[in-house]
Design an enzyme around this catalytic site. Sequence first.
Site, PDB file in Angstrom:
ATOM      1  N   ASP A   1      22.521   4.004  -4.341  1.00 34.07           N
ATOM      2  CA  ASP A   1      21.741   4.507  -3.206  1.00 34.07           C
ATOM      3  C   ASP A   1      21.973   3.724  -1.918  1.00 34.07           C
ATOM      4  O   ASP A   1      21.072   3.582  -1.086  1.00 34.07           O
ATOM      5  CB  ASP A   1      20.233   4.512  -3.533  1.00 34.07           C
ATOM      6  CG  ASP A   1      19.938   5.389  -4.727  1.00 34.07           C
ATOM      7  OD1 ASP A   1      20.667   6.376  -4.942  1.00 34.07           O
ATOM      8  OD2 ASP A   1      18.965   5.094  -5.455  1.00 34.07           O
TER       9      ASP A   1
ATOM     10  N   LYS B   1      26.164   5.836   0.338  1.00 35.64           N
ATOM     11  CA  LYS B   1      27.597   6.130   0.186  1.00 35.64           C
ATOM     12  C   LYS B   1      27.911   7.537   0.674  1.00 35.64           C
ATOM     13  O   LYS B   1      28.933   7.781   1.300  1.00 35.64           O
ATOM     14  CB  LYS B   1      28.014   5.998  -1.292  1.00 35.64           C
ATOM     15  CG  LYS B   1      27.767   4.620  -1.877  1.00 35.64           C
ATOM     16  CD  LYS B   1      28.044   4.587  -3.368  1.00 35.64           C
ATOM     17  CE  LYS B   1      27.084   5.400  -4.201  1.00 35.64           C
ATOM     18  NZ  LYS B   1      25.702   4.897  -4.243  1.00 35.64           N
TER      19      LYS B   1
ATOM     20  N   GLY C   1      22.796  10.834  -6.589  1.00 38.97           N
ATOM     21  CA  GLY C   1      22.206  11.695  -5.566  1.00 38.97           C
ATOM     22  C   GLY C   1      22.708  11.174  -4.233  1.00 38.97           C
ATOM     23  O   GLY C   1      22.315  10.094  -3.807  1.00 38.97           O
ATOM     24  N   HIS C   2      23.639  11.889  -3.629  1.00 44.53           N
ATOM     25  CA  HIS C   2      24.271  11.429  -2.390  1.00 44.53           C
ATOM     26  C   HIS C   2      23.827  12.324  -1.241  1.00 44.53           C
ATOM     27  O   HIS C   2      23.945  13.551  -1.326  1.00 44.53           O
ATOM     28  CB  HIS C   2      25.804  11.460  -2.538  1.00 44.53           C
ATOM     29  CG  HIS C   2      26.311  10.495  -3.572  1.00 44.53           C
ATOM     30  ND1 HIS C   2      27.636  10.324  -3.858  1.00 44.53           N
ATOM     31  CD2 HIS C   2      25.645   9.620  -4.379  1.00 44.53           C
ATOM     32  CE1 HIS C   2      27.768   9.399  -4.797  1.00 44.53           C
ATOM     33  NE2 HIS C   2      26.577   8.967  -5.132  1.00 44.53           N
TER      34      HIS C   2
ATOM     35  N   GLN D   1      26.809   5.565  -8.086  1.00 49.67           N
ATOM     36  CA  GLN D   1      26.062   4.361  -8.469  1.00 49.67           C
ATOM     37  C   GLN D   1      26.587   3.152  -7.670  1.00 49.67           C
ATOM     38  O   GLN D   1      26.942   3.322  -6.528  1.00 49.67           O
ATOM     39  CB  GLN D   1      26.146   4.111  -9.985  1.00 49.67           C
ATOM     40  CG  GLN D   1      25.367   5.122 -10.816  1.00 49.67           C
ATOM     41  CD  GLN D   1      26.119   6.414 -11.051  1.00 49.67           C
ATOM     42  OE1 GLN D   1      27.247   6.405 -11.513  1.00 49.67           O
ATOM     43  NE2 GLN D   1      25.497   7.531 -10.777  1.00 49.67           N
TER      44      GLN D   1
HETATM   45  P1  GDP Z   1      23.839   7.242  -1.961  1.00 50.67           P
HETATM   46  O1  GDP Z   1      23.413   7.547  -3.348  1.00 50.67           O
HETATM   47  O2  GDP Z   1      24.527   5.905  -1.878  1.00 50.67           O
HETATM   48  O3  GDP Z   1      24.678   8.320  -1.316  1.00 50.67           O
HETATM   49  O4  GDP Z   1      22.499   7.101  -1.099  1.00 50.67           O
HETATM   50  P2  GDP Z   1      21.230   8.100  -1.147  1.00 50.67           P
HETATM   51  O5  GDP Z   1      21.596   9.363  -0.479  1.00 50.67           O
HETATM   52  O6  GDP Z   1      20.668   8.184  -2.528  1.00 50.67           O
HETATM   53  O7  GDP Z   1      20.169   7.271  -0.324  1.00 50.67           O
HETATM   54  C1  GDP Z   1      20.366   6.937   1.018  1.00 50.67           C
HETATM   55  C2  GDP Z   1      19.190   7.484   1.845  1.00 50.67           C
HETATM   56  O8  GDP Z   1      19.166   6.872   3.111  1.00 50.67           O
HETATM   57  C3  GDP Z   1      19.310   8.970   2.128  1.00 50.67           C
HETATM   58  O9  GDP Z   1      18.034   9.518   2.188  1.00 50.67           O
HETATM   59  C4  GDP Z   1      19.978   9.004   3.512  1.00 50.67           C
HETATM   60  O10 GDP Z   1      19.706  10.191   4.231  1.00 50.67           O
HETATM   61  C5  GDP Z   1      19.330   7.821   4.162  1.00 50.67           C
HETATM   62  N1  GDP Z   1      20.145   7.123   5.153  1.00 50.67           N
HETATM   63  C6  GDP Z   1      21.494   6.967   5.183  1.00 50.67           C
HETATM   64  N2  GDP Z   1      21.848   6.130   6.174  1.00 50.67           N
HETATM   65  C7  GDP Z   1      20.709   5.755   6.781  1.00 50.67           C
HETATM   66  C8  GDP Z   1      20.403   4.856   7.862  1.00 50.67           C
HETATM   67  O11 GDP Z   1      21.268   4.207   8.441  1.00 50.67           O
HETATM   68  N3  GDP Z   1      19.093   4.728   8.204  1.00 50.67           N
HETATM   69  C9  GDP Z   1      18.100   5.380   7.565  1.00 50.67           C
HETATM   70  N4  GDP Z   1      16.844   5.183   7.972  1.00 50.67           N
HETATM   71  N5  GDP Z   1      18.338   6.219   6.541  1.00 50.67           N
HETATM   72  C10 GDP Z   1      19.627   6.388   6.147  1.00 50.67           C
HETATM   73  P1  IMO Z   2      23.846   7.014  -6.682  1.00 46.60           P
HETATM   74  O1  IMO Z   2      25.249   7.508  -6.899  1.00 46.60           O
HETATM   75  C1  IMO Z   2      20.597   4.467  -8.115  1.00 46.60           C
HETATM   76  C2  IMO Z   2      20.236   3.989 -12.450  1.00 46.60           C
HETATM   77  C3  IMO Z   2      19.023   4.573 -13.141  1.00 46.60           C
HETATM   78  C4  IMO Z   2      18.872   3.581 -14.280  1.00 46.60           C
HETATM   79  C5  IMO Z   2      20.300   3.277 -14.663  1.00 46.60           C
HETATM   80  C6  IMO Z   2      20.848   4.098 -15.829  1.00 46.60           C
HETATM   81  O2  IMO Z   2      22.946   7.990  -6.036  1.00 46.60           O
HETATM   82  O3  IMO Z   2      23.865   5.674  -6.035  1.00 46.60           O
HETATM   83  P2  IMO Z   2      21.591   6.641 -16.073  1.00 46.60           P
HETATM   84  O4  IMO Z   2      20.823   7.907 -15.895  1.00 46.60           O
HETATM   85  O5  IMO Z   2      22.798   6.533 -15.219  1.00 46.60           O
HETATM   86  O6  IMO Z   2      21.895   6.346 -17.516  1.00 46.60           O
HETATM   87  O7  IMO Z   2      20.566   5.475 -15.606  1.00 46.60           O
HETATM   88  O8  IMO Z   2      21.078   3.542 -13.509  1.00 46.60           O
HETATM   89  N1  IMO Z   2      21.025   4.949 -11.642  1.00 46.60           N
HETATM   90  C7  IMO Z   2      21.041   4.954 -10.309  1.00 46.60           C
HETATM   91  N2  IMO Z   2      20.336   4.229  -9.423  1.00 46.60           N
HETATM   92  N3  IMO Z   2      21.521   5.359  -7.687  1.00 46.60           N
HETATM   93  C8  IMO Z   2      22.258   6.075  -8.567  1.00 46.60           C
HETATM   94  O9  IMO Z   2      23.275   6.868  -8.195  1.00 46.60           O
HETATM   95  C9  IMO Z   2      22.006   5.924  -9.950  1.00 46.60           C
HETATM   96  N4  IMO Z   2      22.513   6.482 -11.066  1.00 46.60           N
HETATM   97  C10 IMO Z   2      21.918   5.867 -12.094  1.00 46.60           C
HETATM   98  O10 IMO Z   2      17.906   4.583 -12.289  1.00 46.60           O
HETATM   99  O11 IMO Z   2      18.290   2.391 -13.813  1.00 46.60           O
HETATM  100 MG    MG Z   3      21.689   8.058  -4.411  1.00 41.80          MG
END
Ligand code: GDP
Ligand code: IMO
Ligand code: MG
Length: 429
Positions: free
Chosen positions: A16, A19, A43-44, A228
């Site tokens: 999270d 990316k 979840g991206h 991840q």
């Molecule tokens: P990922 O799994 O690495 O792609 O990250 P996620 O999408 O799960 O979580 C990142 C969250 O931060 C999302 O809700 C984005 O919309 C939000 N986000 C991304 N860049 C920024 C930033 O620079 N500032 C803020 N406030 N939110 C951001």
């Molecule tokens: P992105 O790509 C954050 C965590 C779960 C749990 C552990 C194992 O959005 O960064 P799993 O279901 O993979 O067997 O769970 O890994 N986890 C993540 N945490 N971002 C993710 O993906 C994750 N994918 C799995 O919360 O701790």
């Molecule tokens: Mg994510």
Amino acid sequence: MSARNNTCIVGLTWGDEAKGKIVDILSAEHDLCVRYNGGNNAGHTVAFEGETYKLHLVPSGLFHPNVTCVIGGGLVVDPKVLLEEIANYEGAATGLRGRLLVSSRAHTIWPWHKKLEALSEKYLGKGKIGTTLRGIGPAYGDKANRVTAIRMGRFLAPHDLEQAVRQIVETKNRIFTGVFGEEPLEADAVWDEYAAYGQQLAPMIADTTAYLHEALAAGKRILFEGAQGTLLDIDHGTYPYVTSSSASAAGVWPGTGVPAREIGRILGVVKAYTTRVGEGPFPTELTGDIGSQIREQGNEYGTTTGRPRRCGWLDTFAIRYAAQVNGLDDIVITLLDVLSGLPDLRICTGYRLDGRRLEAFPACPGALAEAEPLLEDMEPWSDDITGVRKFDDLPEAAKAYVNRVEELVGAPVRIISVGPDRQQTIFRE
Ligand code: GDP
Ligand code: IMO
Ligand code: MG
């Protein structure tokens, strides 16, 4: 062909790190966007022109009409989720079906994987991992087990697959009824549902290893998208509180068939602070008011499961380790805006255990749980920085924070994100 054309974007912590946002932006400079690990545990998020898109399986470069999206062989694919995602986004992602390929080597997630994981996590109680319950671990387990696994390419020979599915359901049902005293799965219902998914996905299933090598030979630029993060990597992460795939840059080779030497640049993404979802040690976790303030300001609730994320100070000791494992070139710092207005600001520079400063990031969860973070005070800032587009225009304290991260991790910070939108980005090339 030049390896410098190819980039890998990888999370340096527990996922999270935003990316998805960075992959979307950098896809504009690439011809292909390739996921290499994980499944719909990811979840991206991609945000532009007032819309926000949450992606679980389709590579985050999908909104660029000239980019071919590839789901590599290192993934475990839930066919139903993939089809739903394509249907949801094909309006915004022009021509998606014609430029999305799914590796015939990718593994598949079935109802027995999700059922088994739910039971396992339930019975583990406090000892659970806190997974996303998407069937990821059991599907990778079957991959290693071989005889009960199904690769994507088998959807291209449905008759043979039907026999295999019926046999696997029988085996799994012995576990559900005999071990857990649960209801068995209905083989007919499972097959009818999944045979239909297979039919819809068949035109997208391909030998993506061969495809990627043709693309390399033609000088195409490839962006590899990690899911991840390095601390969740099955080998290099905080085992056993990890996911079941190679979530560091080391996953590119097994997950796509493209050798590591073809990756020109490895970009590691970190938030300006640290978060973690699920169980497992987290030395810099903030359980009090500041942790809650970061969670609210950063909207730190899971993109996949909606769970509140645990928040803490930026852990540069863990990130330095992740940088080593990945062979990191550059750092991307995201969500820097979220730190605006915090009453205190600290950064972790190392760990102390049993009175001694640790030389290396601990491999054992017990040591990590006991480790005390060594925190350095940084000057906080209060200005809203979401409109800043140049590094020099950031408050002095924010610049000092970024510079300190570079020093502690030992790599340059090239991109800084100050908001979720594509535009809210500072480049420092
Ligand atoms: P990922 O799994 O690495 O792609 O990250 P996620 O999408 O799960 O979580 C990142 C969250 O931060 C999302 O809700 C984005 O919309 C939000 N986000 C991304 N860049 C920024 C930033 O620079 N500032 C803020 N406030 N939110 C951001
Ligand atoms: P992105 O790509 C954050 C965590 C779960 C749990 C552990 C194992 O959005 O960064 P799993 O279901 O993979 O067997 O769970 O890994 N986890 C993540 N945490 N971002 C993710 O993906 C994750 N994918 C799995 O919360 O701790
Ligand atoms: Mg994510």
